[in-house]
Design a protein around this motif. Sequence first.
Motif, short mmCIF file in Angstrom:
data_model
loop_
_atom_site.label_atom_id
_atom_site.label_comp_id
_atom_site.label_asym_id
_atom_site.label_seq_id
_atom_site.Cartn_x
_atom_site.Cartn_y
_atom_site.Cartn_z
N SER A 144 0.84 -1.21 0.00
CA SER A 144 0.00 0.00 0.00
C SER A 144 0.87 1.26 0.00
O SER A 144 2.03 1.22 0.39
CB SER A 144 -0.90 0.01 1.22
N ASP A 145 0.28 2.37 -0.43
CA ASP A 145 1.03 3.62 -0.52
C ASP A 145 1.61 4.02 0.84
O ASP A 145 2.76 4.44 0.94
CB ASP A 145 0.13 4.74 -1.04
N LEU A 146 0.80 3.89 1.89
CA LEU A 146 1.27 4.28 3.22
C LEU A 146 2.50 3.48 3.63
O LEU A 146 3.48 4.02 4.13
CB LEU A 146 0.17 4.07 4.26
N ARG A 147 2.42 2.17 3.40
CA ARG A 147 3.54 1.31 3.77
C ARG A 147 4.77 1.64 2.94
O ARG A 147 5.89 1.65 3.44
CB ARG A 147 3.14 -0.15 3.62
N ILE A 148 4.56 1.92 1.65
CA ILE A 148 5.69 2.31 0.79
C ILE A 148 6.34 3.57 1.33
O ILE A 148 7.56 3.66 1.46
CB ILE A 148 5.22 2.53 -0.65
N MET A 149 5.50 4.54 1.70
CA MET A 149 6.04 5.82 2.17
C MET A 149 6.85 5.66 3.44
O MET A 149 7.97 6.15 3.54
CB MET A 149 4.89 6.81 2.42
N PHE A 150 6.27 4.97 4.43
CA PHE A 150 6.91 5.00 5.74
C PHE A 150 7.81 3.80 6.03
O PHE A 150 8.67 3.88 6.88
CB PHE A 150 5.85 5.18 6.82
N VAL A 151 7.62 2.69 5.33
CA VAL A 151 8.47 1.54 5.59
C VAL A 151 9.56 1.41 4.52
O VAL A 151 10.69 1.07 4.81
CB VAL A 151 7.64 0.25 5.68
N HIS A 152 9.20 1.72 3.26
CA HIS A 152 10.18 1.53 2.19
C HIS A 152 11.02 2.77 1.91
O HIS A 152 12.22 2.68 1.70
CB HIS A 152 9.49 1.09 0.90
#
Lengths: 267, 266
Positions: B175-183
Amino acid sequence: MERLLEIKNLNIEFHDHDIPERVVNNFNLELAKGEIVGIVGESGSGKSMTAMAIAGLLRRHDMEKKGEIIFEGKELLHASRSEVRQYQGDDIGMIFQEPMTSLNPVKRIGWQVEESLRIHRPDMSKEERYRRAIESLRDVELEEPEKVYRQYPHELSGGMRQRVMIAAAMICEPKLLIADEPTTALDVTIQLQIVKLLQRLNQEKQTSILFISHDLSLVKKLCHRIIVMHDGNIVESGSTKEVFYQPKEEYTKQLIQAIPKLEKLIL
Amino acid sequence: MKKKLLNQPTFLLGTIITSIMLLMTFIGFFYTPYDPTQMDNSNKLAGCSLEHIMGCDNFGRDIFSRVLQGMGNTFLIAVATVTIGVVCGILLGAFTGYFGGWIDEVIMRIIDVIFAFPSILLALVFVSIFGTGKYNVVFALGIAFIPSFARIVRSEFIKYKDMDYVKSARLAGVSDLRIMFVHILPNTMTVLLSSIMIGFNNAVLSEAGMSYLGIGVQPPDASLGSMLSEAQSYLFSAPNYAIFPGVMIILLVLGFSLMADGLKSR
Ligand SMILES: Nc1ncnc2c1ncn2[C@@H]1O[C@H](COP(=O)(O)OP(=O)(O)O)[C@@H](O)[C@H]1O
Ligand SMILES: [Mg+2]
């Protein structure tokens, strides 16, 4: 054979300039389960755009997409992002050209290989994920998978990274693997190894592969069928034998002639 | 990576200075040789001695104890300020950089406006509306610090969002959120860390400035800035009153500057 993917009249147009630019024009394709189809054509002929459309990566506001992409009976081209996400990484995997930039430099290999599992198999335990990741790394013929699991991308060679990419793309056992010039950045001997690896995975797991390349010699080695693209159009398509030994179009003949003589001897 | 950093002289020196300062601050929270607010008429403006190693101020309070307490206040204000700036800056920068579009335009214009005011001026306006005191200073400085962090994070996100590995993540159904903050976010850490240190310095200096102007920490509480402000009338009769808090500010800022410098020049 059972049909996995069907593309009907795919058109992709950019609208980020005054004059709209059509980069893919009336693209049609049928792909059966377990089949390997190659798309060849010079740089800029629209291969990557087609691949990204299938993978659901074309989500920009300034482009117009027409046609249908039907994956196992489900239309994906105009589906919502959340619907497409169900398929991405689970049923459809993709690997890119640049193994140097395709891995996150600050994350361990194991973490990256496992990411699809975390998304699509949220119930899986940590131990099971680890087991699957190691298995996947071993599957792509990496020696010492336990060691690679703990390493960072900068510690691996280009060929190893591309194997890691394949392992990550294959971990959920997708039905379709899209490989966009997966060997272009590698040297010739590694290229052949990667192609052999893809061949093996195809045979063992019945994964369909869409193999994109501008290198006809590799396509000839791997693919059952070939589609030749030029300027966004399909110029010619048919079984590998047909396209190779009885090319109908002048453009295809030129592509075949462009294969270096030495490689012709090897292959 | 960490080993290499500590081998670098600037970073090492910065780390040593900062550690000593942090240790003193930490001790100051629990122990001071004298009560920092205890007045003693017989010791007014006393010089350095064995009992009072930094001397005493105009009320006969032990300067060393007040410096320890003041460092604590200064440090807490700086940390709180930077935390507000960093957290809001990361959120705003991540969303605007990653998604772009008209939301990006609107938010960045607002941020430009905030950025156009010097932080002290902004804080002054704020304090004149909401009143003086520690918490208002933290709030005012925190808001003034958001723009610089938001810009840094935004430009980092613009740089990373089209990287192949981000595309791969998107392709794996992340998901976009996970991409932003985890990746993506962990990749911005090096840049973020050095700007956090610089931001910390600015916060220390701004707090000192505001307390010096009398709108920050209120007496009898001490902060390094308010001590300087009180000391200026006795600059010639009791120079030690101004020198010690001043030196502490310099060391605090120097330590973090050296560390930030070491991080950048790696
Ligand atoms: N943002 C864009 N705006 C307009 N045209 C673009 C844009 N991005 C790519 N293209 C065009 O799309 C065409 C197809 O590109 P691509 O699919 O990457 O080719 P290939 O992968 O076959 O080398 C190219 O001619 C390229 O110029
Ligand atoms: Mg391409």
